[in-house]
Every structure is written in C-alpha cells, then in structure tokens.
Scaffold this active site. Structure first.
Site, mmCIF file in Angstrom:
data_model
loop_
_atom_site.group_PDB
_atom_site.id
_atom_site.type_symbol
_atom_site.label_atom_id
_atom_site.label_comp_id
_atom_site.label_asym_id
_atom_site.label_seq_id
_atom_site.Cartn_x
_atom_site.Cartn_y
_atom_site.Cartn_z
ATOM 1 N N HIS A 2 0.832 -1.204 0.000
ATOM 2 C CA HIS A 2 0.000 0.000 0.000
ATOM 3 C C HIS A 2 0.866 1.254 0.000
ATOM 4 C CE1 HIS A 2 -2.822 3.062 1.515
ATOM 5 N NE2 HIS A 2 -3.779 2.282 1.028
ATOM 6 N N SER A 10 1.925 -0.778 -6.396
ATOM 7 C CA SER A 10 2.112 -2.020 -7.135
ATOM 8 C C SER A 10 3.002 -1.803 -8.354
ATOM 9 C CB SER A 10 0.752 -2.565 -7.582
ATOM 10 O OG SER A 10 0.910 -3.713 -8.391
ATOM 11 N N LYS A 49 -12.014 -7.889 -10.464
ATOM 12 C CA LYS A 49 -11.060 -8.827 -11.071
ATOM 13 C C LYS A 49 -10.570 -9.848 -10.046
ATOM 14 C CE LYS A 49 -8.136 -7.256 -14.115
ATOM 15 N NZ LYS A 49 -6.972 -6.601 -14.750
ATOM 16 N N ASP A 50 -10.268 -9.387 -8.825
ATOM 17 C CA ASP A 50 -9.818 -10.301 -7.772
ATOM 18 C C ASP A 50 -10.913 -11.296 -7.403
ATOM 19 O OD1 ASP A 50 -7.394 -9.068 -7.725
ATOM 20 O OD2 ASP A 50 -7.733 -7.941 -5.877
ATOM 21 N N GLU A 105 5.963 -34.016 -0.459
ATOM 22 C CA GLU A 105 4.859 -33.517 -1.266
ATOM 23 C C GLU A 105 5.398 -32.887 -2.547
ATOM 24 O OE1 GLU A 105 1.817 -33.961 -0.991
ATOM 25 O OE2 GLU A 105 1.126 -34.000 1.080
#
Length: 395
Positions: A212, A216, A240-241, A284
């Site tokens: 923040h 970005s 979109k998220d 894994e």
C-alpha cells in the site's frame, strides 16, 4: 454506576470506528496501474486460501493428539467420527497444495516483471521470508498425521540436518528431540505448525501494508506508474480479484471432489512403522524440486546447501539484478528475458521430476542439469541482463 459505559468509552469506540472506516476508504481508493493482468489476482487467491487454512486448521487441532502412539489414530477418528471431519481434512490438505501452487506463481510473476526492483525491495524481502515460513509450516503439517511418509519424511529431514559439519548431530537431536522421530518430534512440529500459521498472518498484513505504501508494480514497468494510467482499487480490481477467487474455488472443488489423488499420498494412510522403510520416500509435490537438488549432489552437506540455497538466493535477487527496467521496458531484449525465465521454469520442473524419480539413472543427469540451469538464471543471467540494459540505456 459500575459497568455503565462512560462518555469517554463511547468517544474511544467512535474514534476506532472512524479509524477503521478511514482505512477501508483509503484502501479502496488505492490507485493501481490499469494494465495489471490476471497474475496480479493471485494475491487475493492466496488470502482466500489462507483464511480457509486457518479456519480448518484450528478446527482440526481440537481433535489432534501430538503423540507418536496416538497421532495416527486421532487423525483417523477425526475423519471417521467427527461430523464432516473428512471434509475438513480434505479442505486443509487441498488448501495446502493450492496455496503452494499460487505462491510459486506469485514468485514467478515477481521475477518475470521485476517486482523486486526499487522501491519495492523491502516488499520482495518480506515476500521471500513469507515463502520460507510457509514452506516450514507445510513441512511441519506434513509430519503431523504420522503416517509412513510423515515418519520417514521427518527421518530424511533429520539426517539432512545432521549432515552439517561439527554441529550436525546436535542439530539433528534438537530437530527430532532424540535419536529418531517420535513423540518429541511431533510436539515440535505441532507447535511450529501452529505458531508459524499465525506468524504468517502477521507477515501477510505487513506485506499488504508495504504494498500500500510503495504501490504495485506494472507489466509495462515505469510507464504503468503514470498517474494518468492508474485506476482505483474499488471497483475495478475488486471485481477482477473476485473473479480470480471464484475461478480458483471452482478448480479447488474439482480437485477436492473428483481428483483427490493429485494431492494425497496413499502410503501416508498407513500408520508409521520405524521397522519398514518405504520403497519410495518422497515429499509432497511442492518440495520435489528442492528434493531433486538435494539428491543431485553426491555430498549430503553440499546437497543441503544447494537445496537451501535455491530458496535463499531469492533474497539476493534485488541486488543480483540492478537493472532499471523490467521486461516490459526493454523491447529489444524481451525475447532474451523470456527465454531465460522459460529456462528457469523448465529447470525447476525438471528438478521436481528428477526428485520424484529419486535422481537415478538418466534422472541423475537431468537433476544436475536442472540444478545448474536454476542457479544460472540467478547468478549468471540476472547480472548479465542488468549490465546489458544499462549499456542500452547509456547508448
């Protein structure tokens, strides 16, 4: 009158509510580059899966017993007798695989678009630390069911730690709590799994706070940071998220209901037996690349260094690549960067395949080539690409 809220209490509550409202409003109005693609929705997917993992994990912990003679039985009872216990455990196991897959994609996106460059070096370092924390948490969780793979996975990890010169035996005893995996090991793994889970939540909050503050990155580099090309987080990126989380939820449900074999290990549904070594001991799928690198080196200690270094090198990326622009800002060099990133992905996948085949025969050569290719990207290509970009900028 005792117990009656005072005016001061009401005032403090009003200030807290106003502070939360201001934070939400400020976050929703956060400006982000308009050209962010679907790879930037992975962060929202990770948060959604993390919440699922915490809720399911807390519920499962209520019925789990960290004792070598009781752990496997407690897990079986949880699945068979607890209402919807089988579903809770399946959600938790599937969530672990999806979380690691999304996390690897998140790291790939950062490497591809140069999200580690200034002014986001701190953001990258926090993210790298998160990766380490998640990997340790995942390994600890893998040991807890105390099936065959859990027991021998802890044994292999203990022997790997024991390969450290001079202090190796001491570290192995501290790690296992004795000469072999047992109740002490389970207590250590349970506390580690539980504690790191909440530490990860704090680290995620810090990661988001720094994002923040710094803003970005963008697929088009600094051009995407132009204020004229920015959009507020709400409603554009929330939609979109949300779409990304819905698509992930559909894939999650498909794997959970129709292909559970993709994320389960049949041998781990048998109780741990120290007297019977499984023919194929492997971790894994998300640890297989590092397991392949570990086995590709003849020396145990050198293999441990190479395997651990594959994660540690991520912390050095901001200083290995001192270039000013990302792939999107170097049109004449995009093909070279894309070729190098593709080679990195292929090397990572091939190292995993070599690990699943125990690095024997032809897979020994594949594992070694994959290890060299992986390190070549970070230690060779990134410094070279930075110098190449600087020369083009000076010209």
């Amino acid at each position: 009158m005792a117990g009656t809220p005072s005016c001061k209490d009401h005032k403090e509550q009003g200030q807290e509510a106003a502070g939360v409202a201001t934070f939400v409003k400020d976050y929703m109005s956060l400006l982000l580059p308009a050209d962010l693609n679907l790879l930037w929705t992975i962060g929202a997917m990770l948060v959604a899966v993390l919440v699922l993992m915490l809720l399911s994990g807390l519920t499962l912990a209520l019925s789990y017993t960290p004792d070598a003679s009781l752990a496997f039985g407690s897990v079986e009872a949880l699945e068979r007798r607890m209402p919807s216990g089988w579903l809770l455990r399946s959600l938790h196991m599937t969530g672990a695989s999806f979380f690691m897959a999304a996390l690897y994609l998140h790291v790939f996106r950062g490497l591809y678009y140069g999200s580690y460059r200034a002014p986001r070096r701190g953001l990258w370092l926090i993210g790298s630390a998160l990766l380490v924390m998640v990997m340790i948490t995942a390994f600890a969780g893998y040991v807890l069911p105390w099936g065959q793979m859990s027991y021998w996975g802890a044994d292999v990890a203990g022997k790997a730690v024991g390969a450290v010169p001079l202090i190796g035996p001491v570290l192995e005893r501290i790690f296992l709590g004795g000469d072999a995996p047992g109740t002490a090991t389970l207590h250590r793994m349970f506390v580690l799994h539980f504690t790191l889970a909440f530490s990860i939540v704090g680290a995620v909050l810090l990661h988001v706070a720094v994002l923040h503050t710094r803003g970005s990155s963008s697929p088009s580099g600094s051009r995407g940071q132009n204020p004229a090309r920015m959009l507020p987080f709400y409603p554009y990126f929330t939609i979109k998220d949300t779409l990304g989380v819905v698509v992930m939820a559909l894939l999650f449900t498909l794997v959970l209901c129709f292909w559970p074999g993709l994320i389960t290990e049949p041998a781990n549904y048998r109780p741990a037996n120290p007297l019977h070594t499984p023919a194929d001991i492997e971790p894994e799928w998300y640890f297989l690349p590092f397991y392949g690198m570990l086995q590709a080196v003849p020396s145990k200690f050198a293999g441990l260094l190479v395997s651990a270094g594959a994660v540690a090198v991520l912390f050095c990326v901001p200083w290995l690549d001192r270039g000013a622009g990302g792939i999107g800002e170097q049109p004449g060099q995009r093909w070279l960067a894309r070729l190098a990133v593709s080679a990195l992905v292929v090397s990572f996948v091939m190292a995993g395949l070599a690990g699943s085949h125990h690095v024997q025969g032809i897979w020994l050569l594949v594992g070694r080539l994959a290890t060299v290719g992986y390190y070549a990207y970070f230690l060779g290509f990134l410094p070279f690409y930075a110098r190449l970009a600087s020369r083009r900028a000076d010209a």
